[in-house]
Design a protein around this motif. Structure first.
Motif, mmCIF file in Angstrom:
data_model
loop_
_atom_site.group_PDB
_atom_site.id
_atom_site.type_symbol
_atom_site.label_atom_id
_atom_site.label_comp_id
_atom_site.label_asym_id
_atom_site.label_seq_id
_atom_site.Cartn_x
_atom_site.Cartn_y
_atom_site.Cartn_z
ATOM 1 N N MET A 1 -32.108 98.060 39.990
ATOM 2 C CA MET A 1 -33.126 96.850 39.351
ATOM 3 C C MET A 1 -33.368 95.446 38.578
ATOM 4 S SD MET A 1 -35.440 97.876 41.205
ATOM 5 C CE MET A 1 -37.034 96.987 40.341
ATOM 6 N N SER A 2 -32.801 93.879 39.347
ATOM 7 C CA SER A 2 -32.195 93.649 38.620
ATOM 8 C C SER A 2 -33.517 92.723 37.951
ATOM 9 C CB SER A 2 -31.294 92.221 39.411
ATOM 10 O OG SER A 2 -31.234 91.401 38.943
ATOM 11 N N LEU A 3 -33.376 92.028 36.917
ATOM 12 C CA LEU A 3 -34.434 91.077 36.255
ATOM 13 C C LEU A 3 -34.105 90.005 36.933
ATOM 14 C CD1 LEU A 3 -37.445 90.814 34.416
ATOM 15 C CD2 LEU A 3 -35.707 90.742 32.632
ATOM 16 N N GLY A 4 -34.481 88.517 36.596
ATOM 17 C CA GLY A 4 -33.593 87.197 36.958
ATOM 18 C C GLY A 4 -34.108 86.570 35.833
ATOM 19 N N VAL A 5 -33.273 85.494 35.053
ATOM 20 C CA VAL A 5 -32.808 84.366 34.367
ATOM 21 C C VAL A 5 -32.519 82.845 34.947
ATOM 22 C CG1 VAL A 5 -32.620 83.998 31.756
ATOM 23 C CG2 VAL A 5 -32.285 86.395 32.302
ATOM 24 N N ASP A 6 -33.499 82.243 35.153
ATOM 25 C CA ASP A 6 -33.292 80.674 35.499
ATOM 26 C C ASP A 6 -33.225 79.942 33.986
ATOM 27 O OD1 ASP A 6 -33.505 78.779 36.406
ATOM 28 O OD2 ASP A 6 -35.402 80.013 37.993
ATOM 29 N N GLY B 21 -30.459 76.393 40.272
ATOM 30 C CA GLY B 21 -29.653 75.593 39.867
ATOM 31 C C GLY B 21 -28.316 76.764 39.520
ATOM 32 N N GLU B 22 -27.470 75.567 38.918
ATOM 33 C CA GLU B 22 -26.264 76.645 38.567
ATOM 34 C C GLU B 22 -26.065 76.672 36.782
ATOM 35 O OE1 GLU B 22 -23.149 77.429 37.978
ATOM 36 O OE2 GLU B 22 -23.395 77.172 39.856
ATOM 37 N N PRO B 23 -26.784 77.999 36.817
ATOM 38 C CA PRO B 23 -26.648 78.233 35.209
ATOM 39 C C PRO B 23 -25.572 78.086 34.235
ATOM 40 C CG PRO B 23 -26.054 80.297 37.022
ATOM 41 C CD PRO B 23 -26.270 79.148 37.549
ATOM 42 N N THR B 24 -24.356 77.939 34.151
ATOM 43 C CA THR B 24 -23.381 77.444 33.921
ATOM 44 C C THR B 24 -23.744 76.201 32.986
ATOM 45 O OG1 THR B 24 -22.083 77.168 35.513
ATOM 46 C CG2 THR B 24 -21.434 79.142 34.596
ATOM 47 N N LEU B 25 -24.459 75.358 33.869
ATOM 48 C CA LEU B 25 -25.008 74.011 33.543
ATOM 49 C C LEU B 25 -25.180 74.159 31.975
ATOM 50 C CD1 LEU B 25 -25.549 71.833 36.456
ATOM 51 C CD2 LEU B 25 -24.067 71.462 35.226
ATOM 52 N N HIS B 26 -26.310 75.521 31.810
ATOM 53 C CA HIS B 26 -26.897 75.507 30.143
ATOM 54 C C HIS B 26 -25.513 74.952 29.599
ATOM 55 C CE1 HIS B 26 -29.337 76.325 27.512
ATOM 56 N NE2 HIS B 26 -29.990 76.477 28.584
ATOM 57 N N ARG B 27 -25.817 75.048 28.531
ATOM 58 C CA ARG B 27 -24.764 74.989 27.048
ATOM 59 C C ARG B 27 -24.748 75.971 27.437
ATOM 60 N NH1 ARG B 27 -25.229 69.170 24.229
ATOM 61 N NH2 ARG B 27 -27.275 69.815 22.889
ATOM 62 N N GLY B 28 -26.007 76.811 27.013
ATOM 63 C CA GLY B 28 -26.135 77.447 25.683
ATOM 64 C C GLY B 28 -26.649 79.108 26.335
#
Length: 319
Positions: free
Chosen positions: A23-28, A86-93
């Motif tokens: 069971m996977s919770l998504g974080v966008d 989108g691409e999650p590693t673009l988020h610097r945090g």
């Protein structure tokens, strides 16, 4: 089941069942659709902000607050998965958010689904060092096919991407998966597949997954690969697992509580992943009659549109 009455929770979606992640919770972490690639097959649609700039596209504090609001309810989860629009590693945090989860909610595994384009940056490799699963996409290893299928942001070099993945793999101690999306007429030739296989052997992933068009993609000319081709290609690419269809059966899903805000959960899921009515029923544990009522209401509002695909009618967010 998670209470969705608060409109403050906008970047957390699911949970949905996954054969590999439970069971996977998504974080966008990204606004729709901010990415370093504009893949022809992407189910999220065309990239509207093509970039290599790392930034706090959505406030790190806001993401942590939303996670706290959701996870404080102690939902029945296995994995918290970074994916979405989108691409999650673009988020610097992303590293700070991962540490927040690790420190406060160590009972959950953490997964990152990424296109792998920023792994040439040491800070990105460091931020993802402690997650349980990293799944990267690798659809082409020649510049011609990479440009045709993935349509990269100016400044991206395929050689740098592969070198970054190799560097990450050398130090990453957890599950490393690679997914190849097969686009007939492009990366399915003997020459291209042989080169992809060579890189896969160098990366030595714990799991190789083979995907093909199932949901509506960005470009209408992208065709699904037939079953025989998928099986033959999967065997060649280190016995890859063929993926694509929803994993779970209804019996695997928790019952929804009477107060659950189904329309919001349904829309949040379709926004990031076009679905059939049957997909929604399986993913969210909703009776088909109720699914139909919610879908019809969103169609009438103009929020969703329908698109016929080989597997059935898909519902997707209107542009």
């Amino acid at each position: 089941m998670i209470d969705r009455k608060s409109r403050a929770v906008e970047n957390i979606f699911g949970p949905v069942p996954s054969r590999r992640l439970g069971m996977s919770l998504g974080v966008d972490l990204m606004p729709h659709k901010t990415c370093s690639l504009d893949c022809v097959y992407c189910e999220c649609g065309a990239t509207t902000h093509l970039t290599l700039v790392r930034d706090d596209y959505i406030s790190t504090g806001q993401i942590k607050a939303e996670l706290k609001a959701v996870l404080s309810q102690s939902p029945s989860l296995d994995t918290i998965t970074f994916s979405g629009s989108g691409e999650p590693t673009l988020h610097r945090g992303i590293g700070e958010i991962i540490r927040f989860i690790r420190t406060n909610y160590p009972q959950y595994k953490v997964a990152v689904l990424t296109n792998g384009t920023l792994f040439n940056l040491p800070e990105v490799r460091e931020q993802l060092r402690d997650v349980d699963v990293v799944k990267v996409s690798l659809d082409a290893v020649t510049t011609t096919q990479f440009d045709s299928i993935n349509r990269p942001c100016v400044g991206l070099r395929l050689a740098d991407i592969i070198e970054g993945l190799v560097a990450f793999r050398k130090t990453f101690l957890h599950q490393f998966w690679v997914e190849v999306f097969l686009v007939p007429g492009f990366n399915d030739t003997k020459t291209e597949l042989a080169k992809i296989k060579d890189v896969l052997q160098t990366l030595n992933p714990d799991r190789v997954q083979l995907n093909a068009l199932d949901r509506p993609g960005t470009e209408d000319w992208v065709r699904p690969a037939d079953s025989a081709t998928l099986k033959k290609t999967a065997a060649y690419l280190l016995d890859a697992e063929i993926i694509g269809h929803p994993d779970a059966e209804p019996k695997d899903l928790p019952a929804l509580t009477p107060g659950a805000v189904l329309a919001e959960r349904l829309y949040a899921t379709i926004k990031r992943r076009p679905c059939t009515a049957d997909d929604i029923s399986r993913l969210l544990g909703i009776d088909m009659d109720e699914v139909g009522q919610h879908l019809d209401a969103l169609i009438e509002k103009g929020t969703l549109i329908r698109k016929q695909m080989p597997r059935g009618i898909f519902y997707m967010v209107s542009v």
